[in-house]
Design a protein around this motif. Sequence first.
Motif, PDB file in Angstrom:
ATOM      1  N   HIS A  42       6.658 -10.370  -4.799  1.00  0.00           N
ATOM      2  CA  HIS A  42       5.935 -11.626  -4.606  1.00  0.00           C
ATOM      3  C   HIS A  42       6.918 -12.796  -4.562  1.00  0.00           C
ATOM      4  N   ASP A  44       7.144 -16.910  -4.250  1.00  0.00           N
ATOM      5  CA  ASP A  44       6.372 -18.151  -4.398  1.00  0.00           C
ATOM      6  C   ASP A  44       7.107 -19.332  -3.786  1.00  0.00           C
ATOM      7  N   HIS A  75       3.757 -16.102  -0.905  1.00  0.00           N
ATOM      8  CA  HIS A  75       2.669 -16.982  -1.347  1.00  0.00           C
ATOM      9  C   HIS A  75       3.093 -18.430  -1.087  1.00  0.00           C
ATOM     10  N   MET A  77       2.651 -22.185  -1.264  1.00  0.00           N
ATOM     11  CA  MET A  77       1.954 -23.297  -1.926  1.00  0.00           C
ATOM     12  C   MET A  77       2.484 -24.565  -1.288  1.00  0.00           C
ATOM     13  N   ASP A 184      -3.181 -13.639  -9.329  1.00  0.00           N
ATOM     14  CA  ASP A 184      -1.873 -14.226  -9.611  1.00  0.00           C
ATOM     15  C   ASP A 184      -1.973 -15.272 -10.714  1.00  0.00           C
TER      16      ASP A 184
HETATM   17 ZN    ZN Z   1       2.259 -16.650  -6.574  1.00  0.00          ZN
END
Ligand code: ZN
Length: 225
Positions: A42, A44, A75, A77, A184
């Motif tokens: 994963h 971020d 992921h 953001m 998450d």
């Molecule tokens: Zn995440």
Amino acid sequence: MSVKNNQNFMERIISPSMLSADFGNLDRDTRMIDRSAAQWIHIDVMDGVFVPNISFGFPVMKPIRKASDKVLDVHLMIVDPEKYVARFAEAGADIVTFHYEATQTPREAIRLIRESGAKVGISIKPKTPVEVLHELLPEVDLVLVMSVEPGFGGQSFIEGSTDKVRELRKMIDEAGLNVTIEIDGGVSAANARELYEAGCDALVAGSAVFKAADPEAEILKILNA
Ligand code: ZN
Ligand code: DX5
């Protein structure tokens, strides 16, 4: 869709979050995850606008991609994800997940990710109800349910998140869709079983894995919870 395997065999997936890795030893930590039982990694990405924190971007994808063939679960953001999704796919992302709240044009983000060849993920923050995804579900491969406010690792799991997963599982099953559910934030061996049983396919775990004395053993503990 094929992020998840076939529906009769619900494989438990874990996606350790590199946000909690040691960036002075990124190659070592990526290789450790690569050796482990974790199926995904994963990643971020934070822009300081969608969330009150900045993590890293494209340059960090490269050494991770080089050190592992595992599924890179990115992921985002960031605001206006449409502008960058193709570049993340080019940098080696296998799954590109954007936030429902970060764009006015989710269908455009979905189209661009699809076009790039990556699997399409959409994420919702803790206060966003799962119903908003109703119309979009047939178009995505994965839904990422945030169980903490996005921005930081090491926060406590928000309890109502498990009910959101159950609700989402029901929506997906009733529509006869094959969409992977990932969760998450605040995940550890202590709540992993409950989360898999509620209908999660994939659990993200950052601090629980990297702060453990033996991260590889911790990964197995979560998978076998
Ligand atoms: Zn995440
Ligand atoms: C938070 C990130 C998470 C974070 C999870 O915004 O999306 O992936 O790394 O960290 P833990 O598992 O420590 O809650």
